[in-house]
Design an enzyme around this catalytic site. Structure first.
Site, PDB file in Angstrom:
ATOM      1  CE  LYS A   1      -4.638   0.523   0.573  1.00 25.01           C
ATOM      2  NZ  LYS A   1      -5.739  -0.377   0.296  1.00 25.01           N
TER       3      LYS A   1
ATOM      4  N   GLY B   1     -20.610   6.522   5.996  1.00 24.37           N
ATOM      5  CA  GLY B   1     -19.821   6.943   4.832  1.00 24.37           C
ATOM      6  C   GLY B   1     -20.577   6.655   3.548  1.00 24.37           C
ATOM      7  CB  VAL B   2     -22.988   8.461   1.701  1.00 25.06           C
ATOM      8  CG1 VAL B   2     -23.959   8.140   0.581  1.00 25.06           C
ATOM      9  CG2 VAL B   2     -23.686   8.271   3.043  1.00 25.06           C
ATOM     10  N   GLY B   3     -19.723   7.288   0.288  1.00 20.42           N
ATOM     11  CA  GLY B   3     -18.771   7.628  -0.772  1.00 20.42           C
ATOM     12  C   GLY B   3     -18.726   6.601  -1.885  1.00 20.42           C
TER      13      GLY B   3
ATOM     14  CB  VAL C   1     -17.627   1.377  -0.904  1.00 14.07           C
ATOM     15  CG1 VAL C   1     -18.272   0.028  -0.614  1.00 14.07           C
ATOM     16  CG2 VAL C   1     -16.280   1.181  -1.592  1.00 14.07           C
TER      17      VAL C   1
END
Ligand code: PPY
Length: 366
Positions: free
Chosen positions: A88, A191-193, A195
Site C-alpha cells: 500500500k 460513509g456515503v462515498g 462504496v
C-alpha cells in the site's frame, strides 16, 4: 489517523514491522512524503494495493498507516485466493495542495513506481480516483490498476466492492438469523462515498431499511432524496439501533469508546482496518456483536481490479466470483471462530496465513 499510537517513533515502527520493506521519498516541490509499504511478496507477483492520499499529523502516523494497510492487503489477497503480495502507498500531503501541484506530484510518484520495476503496483484508495490513476500511469505504467475506461482501465471499483459488501452482509445475516434475506433488516452505513452509496442502492433493492451518515452533507442528502435513506449525524452513527452496522469510511472506528455504544447485532463494512487494536475484536465478541472481518468483506475491489485487468475476467464473471469468494470465506471464518473459540478476526487471519503457506508451497517456496 487509523488508531496508531502517537508515541511510537519512526525508528520503532521500522524495527517492529514484520513486512518486507518501506520506501520513503520526500517530494521537495510540494512538501509531500510518499511512503510505499511492501508487506509480503510470498504469494508472488507485484505487491498490490491502492494509494491513500491525505494529510497526516506526522510522518510516523503516515508510515504506520501504510504498514497496517499493506498488511491488510496481504491477508485480503490470501483470503481471496489471489496469488499476490500485499502493499500500500500513502502520500502524506500538506493541507493546502493545489490541483496543478497535486497532478505534478502524482507524475513524480508514477516515476518512482516505475523505478521500482514491479515491486509494487498501485490503484485507487481513500483520497485518490481513477482519474488520478490515469495521471500516475503516464509515468508509472504498467504498474497501475483502476485507470478510467478511456485510458484502458476498468474505472471505479467502488460498485464491485459494494457488491462484495452486500454479499458479506447477507452471509452475516445467514449466520446470525438462519436466512440471508434483508427484507426489513435495518442497516446503518457509515460513509456515503465510493462504496457506501452503491451499497445503499443494492441494499434498497433487497428491501433493507436504510440509515446513513457522512461528514459530507451532500452525500447523505443524495441518499435521502434518491434512496429514501434515513440520515443520522456523524457521531450518532454508533448509537443507532440496527441489525448491521456497516463502516464504509475510515479505519479505527471500532474502539474502546465506540464499541460500548453500538446497538447492532453485527458489523460488516468496507473500510480498511476497522479495529483500532486487536483487543477490539475481543470487545465486540464480549458484547455479542458478530464482526465480519474487513479484509474479507471489502475484498471485492481488489478481486475486481485484478480479475478484470490482469486475469481477463468479464464484468459478470468478476461479480460472480466476488460474491462467491466473500460468502464462502466468511462462512469458513465464522465456522472456524466458533469451533476454536477465537474471534472472527483471528480466525480470518489464521485462514489467510494458511493460504499463504499453501500458496508459497505450491509456488515452490518453503
Ligand atoms: C484495496 O482493496 O484496499 C485495494 O487497495 C485494491 C487494490 C488491489 C490491487 C491493486 C491496487 C489496489
Amino acid at each position: 489517523m487509523d488508531g496508531q499510537d502517537d508515541t511510537v517513533s519512526l525508528e520503532a515502527l521500522l524495527q517492529m514491522w514484520d513486512g518486507e520493506e518501506v520506501i520513503l521519498r520526500r517530494d521537495q516541490p510540494t512538501g509531500a512524503t510518499i511512503i510505499i509499504a511492501v508487506h509480503s511478496t510470498r504469494l508472488g507477483g507485484s505487491a498490490g494495493g491502492g494509494t491513500r492520499m491525505k494529510t497526516y499529523p506526522s510522518i510516523a502516523d503516515a508510515v504506520r498507516d501504510a504498514q497496517r494497510l499493506a498488511e491488510g492487503m496481504t491477508y485480503k489477497f490470501a483470503a481471496a485466493g489471489l496469488a499476490r503480495g500485499g502493499g500500500k502507498a500513502v502520500i502524506a500531503i500538506p493541507p493546502d495542495l493545489d490541483e496543478e501541484a497535486r497532478d505534478d506530484l502524482l507524475r513524480r510518484y508514477g516515476a518512482l513506481i516505475r523505478q521500482l520495476g514491479g515491486i509494487y503496483s498501485t490503484g485507487p484508495d481513500v483520497g485518490t480516483s481513477s482519474r488520478d490513476m490515469d495521471i500516475i500511469a503516464e509515468t508509472g505504467g504498467p504498474y497501475v490498476f483502476g485507470r478510467t475506461q478511456d485510458h484502458g482501465g476498468v474505472g471505479d471499483s467502488g460498485p464491485a466492492t459494494a457488491a462484495g459488501v452486500l454479499a458479506g452482509i447477507q452471509a452475516t445475516c445467514a449466520h446470525l438469523f438462519g436466512s440471508d434475506a434483508l427484507t426489513g433488516r435495518r442497516v446503518v452505513v457509515q460513509g456515503v462515498g465510493k462504496v457506501g452509496f452503491p451499497l445503499l442502492r443494492l441494499l434498497r433493492e433487497e428491501s433493507a431499511e436504510l440509515v446513513c451518515s457522512d461528514v459530507d452533507a451532500a452525500g447523505t442528502e443524495r441518499a435521502r432524496t434518491e434512496l429514501g435513506c434515513e440520515v443520522v449525524a456523524p457521531d450518532a452513527v454508533y448509537d443507532a439501533a440496527c441489525d448491521i452496522f456497516s463502516p464504509c469510511a475510515l479505519g479505527a472506528i471500532l474502539n474502546d469508546e465506540t464499541i460500548p455504544r453500538l446497538r447492532c447485532r453485527a458489523v460488516a463494512g468496507s473500510a480498511n482496518n476497522q479495529l483500532a487494536t486487536p483487543a477490539d475484536a475481543e470487545r465486540l465478541r464480549g458484547r455479542n456483536i458478530l464482526y465480519a472481518p474487513d479484509f474479507v468483506v471489502n475484498s471485492g475491489g481488489a478481486i475486481y481490479l485484478l480479475g478484470r485487468e490482469l486475469l481477463g475476467w468479464t464484468e459478470e464473471e468478476a461479480l460472480e466470483r466476488i460474491v462467491l469468494s466473500v460468502r464462502t470465506t466468511l462462512a469458513q471464518v465464522f465456522a472456524l471462530a466458533e469451533a476454536e473459540g477465537i474471534t472472527t478476526n483471528v480466525a480470518a487471519e489464521r485462514l489467510a496465513r494458511q493460504r499463504i503457506a499453501e500458496g508459497a508451497t505450491a509456488a515452490g517456496g518453503e
